[in-house]
Design a protein around this motif. Structure first.
Motif, PDB file in Angstrom:
ATOM      1  N   GLY A   6      -1.124  10.966   8.195  1.00 31.50           N
ATOM      2  CA  GLY A   6      -1.571  11.081   6.804  1.00 31.50           C
ATOM      3  C   GLY A   6      -2.079  12.468   6.436  1.00 31.50           C
ATOM      4  O   GLY A   6      -1.760  13.002   5.376  1.00 31.50           O
TER       5      GLY A   6
ATOM      6  N   GLU B  59       3.694   7.940   3.030  1.00 30.49           N
ATOM      7  CA  GLU B  59       2.597   7.107   2.520  1.00 30.49           C
ATOM      8  C   GLU B  59       3.094   5.670   2.272  1.00 30.49           C
ATOM      9  O   GLU B  59       2.402   4.686   2.575  1.00 30.49           O
ATOM     10  CB  GLU B  59       2.049   7.733   1.227  1.00 30.49           C
ATOM     11  CG  GLU B  59       0.960   6.940   0.526  1.00 30.49           C
ATOM     12  CD  GLU B  59      -0.219   6.609   1.431  1.00 30.49           C
ATOM     13  OE1 GLU B  59      -0.845   5.555   1.195  1.00 30.49           O
ATOM     14  OE2 GLU B  59      -0.512   7.377   2.378  1.00 30.49           O
ATOM     15  N   ARG B  60       4.301   5.565   1.761  1.00 28.83           N
ATOM     16  CA  ARG B  60       4.873   4.233   1.498  1.00 28.83           C
ATOM     17  C   ARG B  60       5.037   3.445   2.808  1.00 28.83           C
ATOM     18  O   ARG B  60       4.730   2.246   2.878  1.00 28.83           O
ATOM     19  CB  ARG B  60       6.226   4.400   0.801  1.00 28.83           C
ATOM     20  CG  ARG B  60       6.814   3.079   0.380  1.00 28.83           C
ATOM     21  CD  ARG B  60       8.107   3.258  -0.358  1.00 28.83           C
ATOM     22  NE  ARG B  60       8.633   1.969  -0.762  1.00 28.83           N
ATOM     23  CZ  ARG B  60       9.834   1.802  -1.282  1.00 28.83           C
ATOM     24  NH1 ARG B  60      10.610   2.827  -1.505  1.00 28.83           N
ATOM     25  NH2 ARG B  60      10.255   0.591  -1.614  1.00 28.83           N
TER      26      ARG B  60
ATOM     27  N   PRO C  87       0.385   6.116  11.053  1.00 25.87           N
ATOM     28  CA  PRO C  87      -1.013   6.065  10.603  1.00 25.87           C
ATOM     29  C   PRO C  87      -1.784   7.356  10.894  1.00 25.87           C
ATOM     30  O   PRO C  87      -2.767   7.662  10.225  1.00 25.87           O
ATOM     31  CB  PRO C  87      -1.613   4.907  11.414  1.00 25.87           C
ATOM     32  CG  PRO C  87      -0.445   4.087  11.839  1.00 25.87           C
ATOM     33  CD  PRO C  87       0.692   5.036  12.010  1.00 25.87           C
TER      34      PRO C  87
ATOM     35  N   ASP D 175       5.561  11.270   0.113  1.00 27.45           N
ATOM     36  CA  ASP D 175       5.551  10.026  -0.665  1.00 27.45           C
ATOM     37  C   ASP D 175       6.125   8.869   0.157  1.00 27.45           C
ATOM     38  O   ASP D 175       5.578   7.761   0.165  1.00 27.45           O
ATOM     39  CB  ASP D 175       6.353  10.207  -1.974  1.00 27.45           C
ATOM     40  CG  ASP D 175       7.764  10.736  -1.728  1.00 27.45           C
ATOM     41  OD1 ASP D 175       7.990  11.426  -0.706  1.00 27.45           O
ATOM     42  OD2 ASP D 175       8.664  10.442  -2.546  1.00 27.45           O
TER      43      ASP D 175
ATOM     44  N   ARG E 186       3.343   3.910   5.496  1.00 25.58           N
ATOM     45  CA  ARG E 186       2.004   3.592   6.013  1.00 25.58           C
ATOM     46  C   ARG E 186       1.492   2.305   5.361  1.00 25.58           C
ATOM     47  O   ARG E 186       0.892   1.455   6.008  1.00 25.58           O
ATOM     48  CB  ARG E 186       1.051   4.764   5.745  1.00 25.58           C
ATOM     49  CG  ARG E 186      -0.178   4.783   6.637  1.00 25.58           C
ATOM     50  CD  ARG E 186      -1.047   5.986   6.351  1.00 25.58           C
ATOM     51  NE  ARG E 186      -1.533   6.038   4.972  1.00 25.58           N
ATOM     52  CZ  ARG E 186      -2.463   5.218   4.478  1.00 25.58           C
ATOM     53  NH1 ARG E 186      -3.004   4.281   5.229  1.00 25.58           N
ATOM     54  NH2 ARG E 186      -2.854   5.332   3.220  1.00 25.58           N
ATOM     55  N   ARG E 187       1.770   2.170   4.065  1.00 22.98           N
ATOM     56  CA  ARG E 187       1.323   0.982   3.330  1.00 22.98           C
ATOM     57  C   ARG E 187       2.196  -0.242   3.619  1.00 22.98           C
ATOM     58  O   ARG E 187       1.727  -1.366   3.571  1.00 22.98           O
ATOM     59  CB  ARG E 187       1.361   1.244   1.805  1.00 22.98           C
ATOM     60  CG  ARG E 187       0.269   2.159   1.277  1.00 22.98           C
ATOM     61  CD  ARG E 187       0.166   2.040  -0.255  1.00 22.98           C
ATOM     62  NE  ARG E 187       1.470   1.933  -0.912  1.00 22.98           N
ATOM     63  CZ  ARG E 187       2.179   2.956  -1.363  1.00 22.98           C
ATOM     64  NH1 ARG E 187       1.696   4.181  -1.241  1.00 22.98           N
ATOM     65  NH2 ARG E 187       3.339   2.784  -1.965  1.00 22.98           N
ATOM     66  N   GLU E 188       3.500   0.013   3.859  1.00 20.01           N
ATOM     67  CA  GLU E 188       4.450  -1.100   4.059  1.00 20.01           C
ATOM     68  C   GLU E 188       5.192  -0.935   5.386  1.00 20.01           C
ATOM     69  O   GLU E 188       6.377  -0.579   5.416  1.00 20.01           O
ATOM     70  CB  GLU E 188       5.466  -1.126   2.911  1.00 20.01           C
ATOM     71  CG  GLU E 188       4.870  -1.281   1.522  1.00 20.01           C
ATOM     72  CD  GLU E 188       5.942  -1.178   0.443  1.00 20.01           C
ATOM     73  OE1 GLU E 188       6.852  -2.039   0.424  1.00 20.01           O
ATOM     74  OE2 GLU E 188       5.877  -0.238  -0.374  1.00 20.01           O
TER      75      GLU E 188
END
Length: 394
Positions: free
Chosen positions: A367, A259-260, A364, A256, A262-264
């Motif tokens: 994932g 992923e966070r 990146p 989790d 990766r997004r931010e």
């Protein structure tokens, strides 16, 4: 189990994958816990921090009667520590060389991309051997001015030197210490010879800067140059290997948060600080009181080894809320990942840049990655704790 066997249990290889329950036991029994081998263990944040800032406690092994030649500045006390550290800092960082580390950013990014280009989707890679080890070794060798073809020489030397510095109760370390000393001498000789080739022919590296210093008062002696160069080379990669490897392992265990990030990606600097707290590269440091000392109501006699368990302090609930939770956005994260006091890690700015570059480029690609083995095989060393291999499927 008895609290006086804690150091023995912490350093037992069987507990390398997860020493944190033992650290909780240590804090519960503490702040100061006498050990069967005569040493004292301290695992609480506020006591560790106070002692790291206390001039009555020594980093110099000779203060308890050990005979050794002049130690590196990491193991000296002020004023000698301050003199040598200041001279070593001149070609490395502010105020004399303020741009050196920042100027390495492009080079670090380039080495990172080079290493990642060899990662093929669908195959197994070892994060340690294929990435986390070669990156900081390449960086510190470029900084010092070590030729690329000589980089492999350092692995065996480093392993021997680092093994001789480990905390091992009740164990005869004579042979290990002798091997470590021999490796230190050979490595120092190699680095001094390399520096001498640049005397009068300056180039843009730190060894060159050391031997071409124009002010006689600011020059390192031959022995000081050998010790300083060995320290910078070993400290410049050993801890960063662990920081990057522990970082990848932690992120794969917390999909989790992976992923966070990766997004931010802007959260990455805070995530690196949290990794330094949550899974630090250095777990403990040994110190020697120069006089009898009272610590939290316990008298520690002069000359007795005191083991400060930094990684336990990093999980102290009296200092960090919900300390066993990995939280990249944790506020007020004054961790002990780089130590504290006069021996605060000299290379911390470089380690931060390397970890951010390495993890920023890896995230990146992680994932769909999965751990091949959890827990992975760990290094023998209890003080510099990290996986020896970290096989993952990309």
């Amino acid at each position: 189990m008895a609290a006086d066997t804690l150091l023995e249990r912490i350093t037992d290889y069987a507990n390398r994958p997860n020493p944190y329950p033992l650290y909780a036991e240590l804090r519960e029994a503490g702040p100061v816990v006498p050990q069967a081998d005569g040493s004292y263990l301290i695992g609480t944040y506020h006591e560790i921090t106070a002692l790291l800032h206390d001039p009555r406690i020594s980093a110099d092994p000779r203060s308890r009667g050990e005979t050794m030649h002049e130690p590196p500045f990491l193991r000296l006390d002020d004023p000698e520590h301050h003199r040598l550290r200041t001279l070593a800092m001149r070609p490395f960082g502010p105020p004399h060389s303020p741009g050196r580390i920042d100027a390495m950013r492009g080079e670090i990014a380039r080495i990172t991309e080079e290493l990642l280009a060899a990662f093929d989707a669908g195959r197994q890679v070892d994060i340690v051997d294929d990435f986390a080890y070669p990156l900081p070794v390449s960086v510190i060798c470029r900084l010092l001015g070590v030729p690329r073809e000589d980089e492999p020489l350092f692995r065996e030397w480093s392993d021997a030197v680092v093994a001789s510095a480990d905390v091992t109760p009740e164990e005869d370390s004579t042979e290990r210490d002798r091997t470590g000393e021999q490796a230190r001498i050979e490595m120092g000789q190699y680095l001094v010879d390399l520096a001498e080739q640049r005397r009068g022919r300056p180039s843009d590296d730190m060894l060159s800067a050391f031997v071409n210093e124009s002010d006689p008062a600011l020059r390192l002696s031959r022995a000081e140059l050998a010790e300083t160069a060995v320290l910078l080379l070993i400290a410049g990669h050993e801890t960063t290997v662990n920081l990057i490897t522990n970082g990848v392992l932690t992120l794969l265990r917390h999909p989790d948060q992976l992923e966070r990030l990766r997004r931010e990606p802007d959260l990455l600097p805070g995530a690196v600080e949290e990794l330094l707290r949550y899974e630090p590269p250095v777990h403990m440091r040994e110190r020697i009181p120069l006089a009898d000392m009272d610590v939290a109501g316990t008298t520690i006699p002069q000359g007795t080894p005191v083991v400060l368990v930094l990684a336990s302090g990093n999980r102290d609930p009296k200092r960090f809320q919900d300390p066993d939770r990995f939280d990249p956005t944790r506020p007020d994260n004054q961790h002990l990942g780089f130590g504290s006091g006069i021996h605060l890690c000299y290379g911390a700015p470089l380690a931060r840049i390397e970890a951010q570059a390495a993890l920023g480029a890896l995230i990146p690609r992680l994932g769909t990655a999965r751990l091949v083995q959890d827990p992975p095989p760990y290094r023998q060393n209890a003080m510099l704790r990290g996986p020896r291999h970290l096989p993952i499927h990309i």
